[in-house]
Enzyme design. Structure first.
Site, PDB file in Angstrom:
ATOM      1  N   ASN A  27       0.798  -1.224   0.000  1.00  0.00           N
ATOM      2  CA  ASN A  27       0.000   0.000   0.000  1.00  0.00           C
ATOM      3  C   ASN A  27       0.832   1.275   0.000  1.00  0.00           C
ATOM      4  O   ASN A  27       0.266   2.368  -0.027  1.00  0.00           O
ATOM      5  CB  ASN A  27      -1.005  -0.033   1.150  1.00  0.00           C
ATOM      6  CG  ASN A  27      -2.080  -1.088   0.915  1.00  0.00           C
ATOM      7  OD1 ASN A  27      -2.194  -1.626  -0.185  1.00  0.00           O
ATOM      8  ND2 ASN A  27      -2.833  -1.394   1.949  1.00  0.00           N
ATOM      9  N   ARG A  38      -8.888  -1.095  -7.012  1.00  0.00           N
ATOM     10  CA  ARG A  38      -9.348   0.246  -6.631  1.00  0.00           C
ATOM     11  C   ARG A  38      -8.220   1.263  -6.652  1.00  0.00           C
ATOM     12  O   ARG A  38      -8.390   2.397  -7.083  1.00  0.00           O
ATOM     13  CB  ARG A  38      -9.933   0.154  -5.225  1.00  0.00           C
ATOM     14  CG  ARG A  38     -10.403   1.454  -4.640  1.00  0.00           C
ATOM     15  CD  ARG A  38     -10.912   1.219  -3.245  1.00  0.00           C
ATOM     16  NE  ARG A  38     -11.136   2.466  -2.563  1.00  0.00           N
ATOM     17  CZ  ARG A  38     -12.235   3.200  -2.701  1.00  0.00           C
ATOM     18  NH1 ARG A  38     -13.187   2.812  -3.526  1.00  0.00           N
ATOM     19  NH2 ARG A  38     -12.376   4.325  -2.037  1.00  0.00           N
ATOM     20  N   CYS A  53     -11.495  -5.115  -3.842  1.00  0.00           N
ATOM     21  CA  CYS A  53     -12.029  -6.009  -2.815  1.00  0.00           C
ATOM     22  C   CYS A  53     -13.496  -5.683  -2.509  1.00  0.00           C
ATOM     23  O   CYS A  53     -13.895  -4.551  -2.488  1.00  0.00           O
ATOM     24  CB  CYS A  53     -11.256  -5.817  -1.508  1.00  0.00           C
ATOM     25  SG  CYS A  53      -9.819  -6.834  -1.410  1.00  0.00           S
ATOM     26  N   ARG A  73     -17.181   1.504  -0.604  1.00  0.00           N
ATOM     27  CA  ARG A  73     -15.923   2.133  -1.037  1.00  0.00           C
ATOM     28  C   ARG A  73     -16.147   3.115  -2.184  1.00  0.00           C
ATOM     29  O   ARG A  73     -15.642   2.953  -3.297  1.00  0.00           O
ATOM     30  CB  ARG A  73     -14.904   1.045  -1.404  1.00  0.00           C
ATOM     31  CG  ARG A  73     -14.617   0.179  -0.196  1.00  0.00           C
ATOM     32  CD  ARG A  73     -13.555  -0.846  -0.471  1.00  0.00           C
ATOM     33  NE  ARG A  73     -12.221  -0.216  -0.417  1.00  0.00           N
ATOM     34  CZ  ARG A  73     -11.124  -0.910  -0.709  1.00  0.00           C
ATOM     35  NH1 ARG A  73     -11.210  -2.147  -1.129  1.00  0.00           N
ATOM     36  NH2 ARG A  73      -9.965  -0.336  -0.630  1.00  0.00           N
ATOM     37  N   ASP A 125      -7.045  -3.605   8.263  1.00  0.00           N
ATOM     38  CA  ASP A 125      -6.516  -4.737   7.491  1.00  0.00           C
ATOM     39  C   ASP A 125      -6.077  -5.887   8.384  1.00  0.00           C
ATOM     40  O   ASP A 125      -5.921  -7.016   7.912  1.00  0.00           O
ATOM     41  CB  ASP A 125      -5.330  -4.293   6.622  1.00  0.00           C
ATOM     42  CG  ASP A 125      -5.788  -3.432   5.468  1.00  0.00           C
ATOM     43  OD1 ASP A 125      -4.935  -2.858   4.776  1.00  0.00           O
ATOM     44  OD2 ASP A 125      -7.009  -3.310   5.269  1.00  0.00           O
ATOM     45  N   ARG A 148      -3.034 -11.140  -4.650  1.00  0.00           N
ATOM     46  CA  ARG A 148      -3.048  -9.683  -4.848  1.00  0.00           C
ATOM     47  C   ARG A 148      -2.251  -8.984  -3.757  1.00  0.00           C
ATOM     48  O   ARG A 148      -1.652  -7.947  -3.976  1.00  0.00           O
ATOM     49  CB  ARG A 148      -4.482  -9.145  -4.824  1.00  0.00           C
ATOM     50  CG  ARG A 148      -5.269  -9.335  -6.090  1.00  0.00           C
ATOM     51  CD  ARG A 148      -6.593  -8.594  -6.014  1.00  0.00           C
ATOM     52  NE  ARG A 148      -6.364  -7.196  -5.681  1.00  0.00           N
ATOM     53  CZ  ARG A 148      -7.288  -6.413  -5.131  1.00  0.00           C
ATOM     54  NH1 ARG A 148      -8.480  -6.886  -4.846  1.00  0.00           N
ATOM     55  NH2 ARG A 148      -7.033  -5.151  -4.869  1.00  0.00           N
TER      56      ARG A 148
HETATM   57  C1  EPZ Z   1      -6.673   1.862   1.703  1.00  0.00           C
HETATM   58  O1  EPZ Z   1      -7.898   1.674   1.007  1.00  0.00           O
HETATM   59  C2  EPZ Z   1      -5.942   0.539   1.625  1.00  0.00           C
HETATM   60  N1  EPZ Z   1      -5.646   0.221   0.228  1.00  0.00           N
HETATM   61  C3  EPZ Z   1      -6.802  -0.550   2.261  1.00  0.00           C
HETATM   62  O2  EPZ Z   1      -6.080  -1.776   2.213  1.00  0.00           O
HETATM   63  C4  EPZ Z   1      -7.046  -0.174   3.727  1.00  0.00           C
HETATM   64  O3  EPZ Z   1      -7.898  -1.137   4.311  1.00  0.00           O
HETATM   65  C5  EPZ Z   1      -7.721   1.210   3.788  1.00  0.00           C
HETATM   66  O4  EPZ Z   1      -6.909   2.182   3.089  1.00  0.00           O
HETATM   67  C6  EPZ Z   1      -7.937   1.696   5.222  1.00  0.00           C
HETATM   68  O5  EPZ Z   1      -6.703   1.763   5.870  1.00  0.00           O
HETATM   69  C7  EPZ Z   1      -4.580   0.802  -0.355  1.00  0.00           C
HETATM   70  O6  EPZ Z   1      -3.869   1.608   0.240  1.00  0.00           O
HETATM   71  C8  EPZ Z   1      -4.308   0.402  -1.772  1.00  0.00           C
HETATM   72  P1  EPZ Z   1     -10.125   4.555   2.565  1.00  0.00           P
HETATM   73  P2  EPZ Z   1      -8.831   2.940   0.628  1.00  0.00           P
HETATM   74  O7  EPZ Z   1     -10.332   5.510   1.450  1.00  0.00           O
HETATM   75  O8  EPZ Z   1      -7.988   4.089   0.270  1.00  0.00           O
HETATM   76  C9  EPZ Z   1     -14.743   5.456   2.871  1.00  0.00           C
HETATM   77  C10 EPZ Z   1      -5.714  -4.007   1.593  1.00  0.00           C
HETATM   78  O9  EPZ Z   1      -6.187  -5.082   1.945  1.00  0.00           O
HETATM   79  N2  EPZ Z   1     -14.554   6.340   1.709  1.00  0.00           N
HETATM   80  O10 EPZ Z   1      -9.303   4.962   3.731  1.00  0.00           O
HETATM   81  O11 EPZ Z   1      -9.854   2.484  -0.342  1.00  0.00           O
HETATM   82  C11 EPZ Z   1     -14.639   3.984   2.477  1.00  0.00           C
HETATM   83  O12 EPZ Z   1     -15.881   3.533   1.998  1.00  0.00           O
HETATM   84  C12 EPZ Z   1      -6.612  -2.810   1.366  1.00  0.00           C
HETATM   85  O13 EPZ Z   1      -4.481  -3.813   1.385  1.00  0.00           O
HETATM   86  C13 EPZ Z   1     -15.620   7.125   1.280  1.00  0.00           C
HETATM   87  O14 EPZ Z   1     -16.709   7.087   1.839  1.00  0.00           O
HETATM   88  O15 EPZ Z   1      -9.532   3.180   2.024  1.00  0.00           O
HETATM   89  C14 EPZ Z   1     -14.238   3.309   3.755  1.00  0.00           C
HETATM   90  O16 EPZ Z   1     -15.390   3.022   4.515  1.00  0.00           O
HETATM   91  C15 EPZ Z   1      -8.065  -3.134   1.680  1.00  0.00           C
HETATM   92  N3  EPZ Z   1     -15.458   7.921   0.187  1.00  0.00           N
HETATM   93  C16 EPZ Z   1     -13.400   4.369   4.468  1.00  0.00           C
HETATM   94  O17 EPZ Z   1     -13.674   5.629   3.818  1.00  0.00           O
HETATM   95  C17 EPZ Z   1     -14.262   8.009  -0.482  1.00  0.00           C
HETATM   96  O18 EPZ Z   1     -14.165   8.793  -1.460  1.00  0.00           O
HETATM   97  C18 EPZ Z   1     -11.918   4.082   4.379  1.00  0.00           C
HETATM   98  O19 EPZ Z   1     -11.583   4.069   3.036  1.00  0.00           O
HETATM   99  C19 EPZ Z   1     -13.191   7.201  -0.035  1.00  0.00           C
HETATM  100  C20 EPZ Z   1     -13.358   6.379   1.065  1.00  0.00           C
END
Ligand code: EPZ
Length: 418
Positions: free
Chosen positions: A23, A92, A116, A121, A303, A395
């Site tokens: 990440n 994503r 995922c 998301r 995670d 992945r």
């Molecule tokens: C990153 O995902 C990571 N992926 C995820 O790891 C990790 O679980 C997550 O951050 C939380 O730490 C990468 O870095 C590639 P978020 P991301 O935006 O960026 C909501 C793994 O297994 N949200 O922090 O998609 C969303 O729905 C993966 O390695 C909105 O509502 O996570 C979620 O509930 C899985 N609108 C929360 O925020 C948006 O525009 C956290 O999402 C964006 C997000």
């Protein structure tokens, strides 16, 4: 069908090398779009998501050369503003090409993301952030079209410290005119590693109590950078030692990136030795049940909820996990229950009543971290566990079965014709 076959019950012991952080690798590769000059990254993990993002960058006009765990990304020709549907649909994180493309070219067309199945998301925070930088955002069926003569620095306040949205806006703001401030920004180590790379490229970024300040530049230069170790892989392998009542050491690792996880793991009675760049976990016969809630960094990482849940399913007593980041991160629990775990889900909370032993079964990985949880359960279970859904596991984990075999696991990959 591809599967992992595990003969469980062996205490694992030994030292395991940790790969670079997935990440951190994904946004860092994408940062190459911000410059004409070459970027060289080291400690890039060899896993499917990285291959997907490098494929995407090649399709956008970058010239990618990969040698073991080093990757160089240089200009291959004209940069094009349309990202192909295949790779964005696969993962994503590919959606992060949007900000850099519109910052460099004034226009970007990117399909809406896949990835995922751990929750809705959405990408609304990404798009609102780009609008705050003066971009015109048009959401069409399945794609988003973003344009701007030149992005203008602005103020963004996230309702939730989204990792991806923070990374998207930081990268776009690097080439905007003027200053950008992001309030309630994500400060995960992987975000900070991206900032480290961008700063080496000439970006002007400062961070203070969840506020990120970016002063835009006309252009950024090339850089060479070594990614931080993957804290999720490190924690998962430490749990492999704990759940099998063995003793596993991981390095390199930044222990300070795992404070909340290590605090919970120590509370279960697992013995921890924490060095500068290594950690050793030694399991005990009956770990003690604990309660935890996931939250953005520096809280307990979402995670690590599934892998920790697998470990706690063999603890003495009843543990509780509250998942506060992704509303649908529980798909793995049905497979874990099939292996004998006593898990009850109530909304976004899990109650895990520890059992004496798990039983090997055939199960399917639902996502990256759910797959890791099932591998851990299989390592501890009595008998044989067959895990399918390896696309998810591959992945997010580089050479997982090789690393586990090196510390005594009886695990192999099968490619059955069925
Ligand atoms: C990153 O995902 C990571 N992926 C995820 O790891 C990790 O679980 C997550 O951050 C939380 O730490 C990468 O870095 C590639 P978020 P991301 O935006 O960026 C909501 C793994 O297994 N949200 O922090 O998609 C969303 O729905 C993966 O390695 C909105 O509502 O996570 C979620 O509930 C899985 N609108 C929360 O925020 C948006 O525009 C956290 O999402 C964006 C997000």
């Amino acid at each position: 069908m591809k599967s992992l076959v595990i003969e469980g019950g062996e205490p694992l012991s030994g030292s395991v090398p940790i790969s670079g952080a997935k990440n951190a690798a994904l946004p860092s590769c994408i940062a190459s779009l911000l410059t004409e000059e070459p970027i060289v990254l080291h400690s890039v993990p060899q896993l499917r998501d990285v291959s997907t993002i490098l494929y995407t960058l090649g399709a956008l006009g970058k010239r990618v050369v990969r040698h073991d765990t080093s990757v160089s990304i240089a200009t291959g020709g004209t940069l094009i503003p349309e990202a192909n549907a295949y790779s964005v649909g696969q993962m994503r994180a590919s959606f992060l090409v949007l900000g850099p493309l519109v910052a460099r070219l004034g226009r970007a067309v990117v399909p809406l993301p896949g990835g995922c199945a751990i929750g809705a998301r959405p990408v609304d925070l990404h798009l609102e952030g780009l609008r705050a930088l003066g971009a015109r955002v048009e959401e069409r069926v399945g794609v988003v079209v973003v344009s701007a003569d030149r992005l203008i620095g602005g103020t963004i306040r996230f309702p939730f410290p989204s990792v991806g949205a923070t990374e998207q806006i930081i990268m776009a703001a690097c080439l905007a005119q003027g200053k950008t401030v992001i309030h309630n920004a994500a400060t995960e180590p992987e975000v900070m590693d991206l900032i480290d790379l961008l700063s080496k490229m000439g970006a002007e970024i400062s961070v203070g109590n969840r506020r990120i300040h970016v002063t835009g530049k006309r252009s950024l230069g090339g850089a060479e950078h070594t990614l931080i170790p993957d804290r999720m892989e490190a924690a998962t392998l430490l749990l492999a030692g704990a759940i099998t009542r063995g003793s596993v050491s991981v390095s390199p690792v930044c222990p300070e990136h795992l404070d909340a996880f290590l605090e919970s793991l120590r509370s279960t009675g697992v013995k921890l030795e924490v060095g500068e760049t290594s950690i050793t976990a030694t399991g005990i016969a009956r770990p003690i049940a604990v309660s935890l809630e996931t939250s953005p960094y520096p809280g307990f990482p979402t995670d690590l909820h599934p892998p920790m849940s697998a470990f706690l399913s063999t603890a003495a007593g009843t543990s509780a996990i509250v998942e506060s980041v992704f509303e649908r991160r529980f798909a793995y629990t049905s497979a874990l229950s099939k292996m004998g775990a006593h898990i009850v889900q109530d909304g976004t909370s899990l109650m895990i009543q520890g059992v004496d032993e798990l039983i090997g079964q055939q199960v399917e990985a639902p996502d990256i971290r759910g797959g890791a949880a099932l591998v851990l359960a299989g390592l501890a279970a009595r008998g044989r566990t067959i895990i399918t859904g390896l696309d998810h596991i591959d992945r997010g984990h580089a050479n997982l079965e090789t690393k586990l075999r090196s510390i005594g696991a009886r695990i192999e990959r099968r490619e059955d014709s069925a």
